[in-house]
Design a protein around this motif. Structure first.
Motif, PDB file in Angstrom:
ATOM      1  N   ALA A  17       0.963  -0.997  -0.245  1.00  0.00           N
ATOM      2  CA  ALA A  17      -0.065   0.079  -0.068  1.00  0.00           C
ATOM      3  C   ALA A  17       1.051   1.331  -0.007  1.00  0.00           C
ATOM      4  CB  ALA A  17      -0.794   0.012   1.231  1.00  0.00           C
ATOM      5  N   ALA A  18       0.370   2.298  -0.581  1.00  0.00           N
ATOM      6  CA  ALA A  18       0.908   3.497  -0.741  1.00  0.00           C
ATOM      7  C   ALA A  18      -0.148   4.588  -0.527  1.00  0.00           C
ATOM      8  CB  ALA A  18       1.648   3.930  -2.161  1.00  0.00           C
ATOM      9  N   PRO A  19       0.347   5.725   0.171  1.00  0.00           N
ATOM     10  CA  PRO A  19      -0.834   6.638   0.540  1.00  0.00           C
ATOM     11  C   PRO A  19      -1.364   7.634  -0.569  1.00  0.00           C
ATOM     12  CG  PRO A  19       1.463   7.546   1.299  1.00  0.00           C
ATOM     13  CD  PRO A  19       1.601   6.068   0.821  1.00  0.00           C
ATOM     14  N   SER A  20      -0.495   7.777  -1.660  1.00  0.00           N
ATOM     15  CA  SER A  20      -0.819   8.580  -2.891  1.00  0.00           C
ATOM     16  C   SER A  20       0.007   8.422  -3.942  1.00  0.00           C
ATOM     17  CB  SER A  20      -0.666   9.918  -2.318  1.00  0.00           C
ATOM     18  OG  SER A  20       0.477  10.190  -2.178  1.00  0.00           O
ATOM     19  N   ARG A  21      -0.231   9.016  -4.911  1.00  0.00           N
ATOM     20  CA  ARG A  21       0.640   8.910  -6.479  1.00  0.00           C
ATOM     21  C   ARG A  21       1.928   9.374  -5.887  1.00  0.00           C
ATOM     22  NH1 ARG A  21      -1.999  12.801  -8.932  1.00  0.00           N
ATOM     23  NH2 ARG A  21      -0.271  14.357  -8.519  1.00  0.00           N
ATOM     24  N   GLU A  59     -18.253  -5.657  -6.155  1.00  0.00           N
ATOM     25  CA  GLU A  59     -17.550  -4.970  -5.787  1.00  0.00           C
ATOM     26  C   GLU A  59     -16.367  -4.852  -6.033  1.00  0.00           C
ATOM     27  OE1 GLU A  59     -16.596  -6.208  -1.613  1.00  0.00           O
ATOM     28  OE2 GLU A  59     -18.120  -7.385  -1.998  1.00  0.00           O
ATOM     29  N   VAL A  60     -15.691  -3.518  -5.862  1.00  0.00           N
ATOM     30  CA  VAL A  60     -14.384  -3.140  -6.372  1.00  0.00           C
ATOM     31  C   VAL A  60     -13.489  -2.467  -5.330  1.00  0.00           C
ATOM     32  CG1 VAL A  60     -13.038  -1.922  -8.109  1.00  0.00           C
ATOM     33  CG2 VAL A  60     -15.124  -2.839  -8.819  1.00  0.00           C
ATOM     34  N   HIS A  61     -12.339  -2.738  -5.021  1.00  0.00           N
ATOM     35  CA  HIS A  61     -11.608  -2.069  -4.026  1.00  0.00           C
ATOM     36  C   HIS A  61     -10.358  -1.714  -4.430  1.00  0.00           C
ATOM     37  CE1 HIS A  61     -14.462  -3.288  -1.152  1.00  0.00           C
ATOM     38  NE2 HIS A  61     -14.670  -4.477  -1.552  1.00  0.00           N
ATOM     39  N   ALA A  62      -9.853  -0.373  -4.520  1.00  0.00           N
ATOM     40  CA  ALA A  62      -8.897  -0.051  -5.322  1.00  0.00           C
ATOM     41  C   ALA A  62      -7.917   0.938  -4.453  1.00  0.00           C
ATOM     42  CB  ALA A  62      -8.888   0.775  -6.865  1.00  0.00           C
ATOM     43  N   GLY A  63      -6.671   0.908  -4.357  1.00  0.00           N
ATOM     44  CA  GLY A  63      -5.736   1.613  -3.828  1.00  0.00           C
ATOM     45  C   GLY A  63      -4.372   1.852  -4.572  1.00  0.00           C
ATOM     46  N   TRP A  64      -3.664   3.111  -4.013  1.00  0.00           N
ATOM     47  CA  TRP A  64      -2.166   3.246  -4.552  1.00  0.00           C
ATOM     48  C   TRP A  64      -1.418   2.010  -4.020  1.00  0.00           C
ATOM     49  CZ3 TRP A  64      -1.331   6.109  -8.413  1.00  0.00           C
ATOM     50  CH2 TRP A  64      -1.920   7.063  -8.777  1.00  0.00           C
ATOM     51  N   ALA A  65      -0.466   1.714  -4.815  1.00  0.00           N
ATOM     52  CA  ALA A  65       0.309   0.647  -4.578  1.00  0.00           C
ATOM     53  C   ALA A  65       1.658   1.166  -4.884  1.00  0.00           C
ATOM     54  CB  ALA A  65      -0.090  -0.747  -4.989  1.00  0.00           C
ATOM     55  N   ALA A  70       1.570   2.553  -8.968  1.00  0.00           N
ATOM     56  CA  ALA A  70       0.678   1.659  -9.471  1.00  0.00           C
ATOM     57  C   ALA A  70      -0.597   1.799  -8.436  1.00  0.00           C
ATOM     58  CB  ALA A  70       1.129   0.017  -9.376  1.00  0.00           C
ATOM     59  N   ILE A  71      -1.546   1.163  -9.185  1.00  0.00           N
ATOM     60  CA  ILE A  71      -2.990   1.105  -8.591  1.00  0.00           C
ATOM     61  C   ILE A  71      -3.412  -0.299  -8.604  1.00  0.00           C
ATOM     62  CG2 ILE A  71      -5.198   1.683  -8.556  1.00  0.00           C
ATOM     63  CD1 ILE A  71      -4.549   4.344  -9.506  1.00  0.00           C
ATOM     64  N   HIS A  72      -3.620  -0.637  -7.392  1.00  0.00           N
ATOM     65  CA  HIS A  72      -3.871  -2.342  -7.351  1.00  0.00           C
ATOM     66  C   HIS A  72      -5.451  -2.345  -6.767  1.00  0.00           C
ATOM     67  CE1 HIS A  72      -2.871  -6.390  -5.582  1.00  0.00           C
ATOM     68  NE2 HIS A  72      -3.338  -6.619  -6.375  1.00  0.00           N
ATOM     69  N   ASP A  73      -6.212  -3.142  -7.665  1.00  0.00           N
ATOM     70  CA  ASP A  73      -7.342  -3.447  -7.214  1.00  0.00           C
ATOM     71  C   ASP A  73      -8.177  -4.743  -7.221  1.00  0.00           C
ATOM     72  OD1 ASP A  73      -8.349  -4.203  -9.813  1.00  0.00           O
ATOM     73  OD2 ASP A  73      -8.572  -2.221 -10.310  1.00  0.00           O
ATOM     74  N   VAL A  74      -9.284  -4.934  -6.419  1.00  0.00           N
ATOM     75  CA  VAL A  74      -9.846  -6.260  -6.740  1.00  0.00           C
ATOM     76  C   VAL A  74     -11.269  -6.108  -7.072  1.00  0.00           C
ATOM     77  CG1 VAL A  74     -10.555  -8.279  -5.069  1.00  0.00           C
ATOM     78  CG2 VAL A  74      -8.442  -7.033  -4.566  1.00  0.00           C
ATOM     79  N   TRP A  75     -11.794  -7.060  -8.015  1.00  0.00           N
ATOM     80  CA  TRP A  75     -12.900  -6.961  -8.675  1.00  0.00           C
ATOM     81  C   TRP A  75     -13.450  -8.269  -8.034  1.00  0.00           C
ATOM     82  CZ3 TRP A  75     -15.129  -3.644 -12.332  1.00  0.00           C
ATOM     83  CH2 TRP A  75     -14.455  -2.423 -12.721  1.00  0.00           C
ATOM     84  N   LEU A 101      -3.440  -4.858 -11.648  1.00  0.00           N
ATOM     85  CA  LEU A 101      -2.367  -3.899 -11.201  1.00  0.00           C
ATOM     86  C   LEU A 101      -2.014  -3.000 -12.481  1.00  0.00           C
ATOM     87  CD1 LEU A 101      -0.232  -3.442  -9.173  1.00  0.00           C
ATOM     88  CD2 LEU A 101       1.260  -4.771 -10.432  1.00  0.00           C
ATOM     89  N   ARG A 102      -2.245  -1.853 -12.085  1.00  0.00           N
ATOM     90  CA  ARG A 102      -2.082  -0.760 -13.218  1.00  0.00           C
ATOM     91  C   ARG A 102      -0.612   0.003 -12.833  1.00  0.00           C
ATOM     92  NH1 ARG A 102      -7.642  -0.984 -12.120  1.00  0.00           N
ATOM     93  NH2 ARG A 102      -8.877  -1.569 -14.053  1.00  0.00           N
TER      94      ARG A 102
END
Length: 186
Positions: A17-21, A59-65, A70-75, A101-102
């Motif tokens: 996890a990361a707090p921001s871009r 549901e989708v959950h996304a966060g900075w990584a 990167a942005i990591h999400d779960v669908w 993973l974007r």
């Protein structure tokens, strides 16, 4: 490091996890930052079938990584609440518990995308960027079939997601998935 197995989820989440871009990503190139958070999905189409009458949710959950690069999400579909309640009745054709993973690629000035849904053995790689008012991801499956995924009608609290595959004629995009998303808690 003397981590126990019970510490591992916390350790990997903390490292991921990361707090921001990341500062080196120009705000104009941050085409996915709005996705950060949790979303409820209304499933309209999946695998080419009209599912509006099924009232299938997700549901989708996304966060900075990765230090904000990167942005990591779960669908998830059906949503976790429905997965628990209907464990035995779940349709394996409509089973999605996958991750995207974007990752920002400064050389391309675009996002490299990897999708993996182990619940169905579905993988794709794509390149994503803003085109007009949409975010368009173009890529392919391991068998070479071209795919196009689009985020449209994006607001801070809603978006429309459309997934398509190129037909054998090489010209026609065939609808495979369509979701309406609302920010959770709205």
């Amino acid at each position: 490091m003397n981590e126990t197995h019970s510490d591992m989820p916390r350790a990997i989440l903390s490292a991921l996890a990361a707090p921001s871009r990341a500062a080196e990503i120009d705000p104009a190139d941050d085409v996915y930052g709005w996705l950060i958070g949790s979303w409820s999905l209304q499933v309209l189409h999946y695998r080419g079938f009209d599912l509006r009458d099924e009232r299938l949710s997700g549901e989708v959950h996304a966060g900075w990584a990765l230090e904000g690069r990167a942005i990591h999400d779960v669908w998830i579909m059906p949503a976790r609440e429905d997965r628990r309640a209907k464990r035995m009745a779940r349709d394996p054709q409509n089973d999605m518990y996958g991750t995207t993973l974007r990752a920002w690629d400064p050389a391309l000035r675009a996002w490299r995308i990897t999708w993996n849904n182990p619940a169905r053995g579905h993988r794709e790689t794509q390149i994503g960027r803003r085109i007009g008012d949409e975010i368009v991801q173009i890529g392919s499956r391991p068998d070479g079939q071209a795919t196009r995924w689009r985020f449209t009608d994006m607001t801070p609290n809603r978006f429309h997601w459309i997934g398509e595959a190129l037909d054998v004629d090489g010209k026609t995009w065939r609808l495979e998935g369509e979701f309406l998303a609302t920010r959770a808690g709205m």
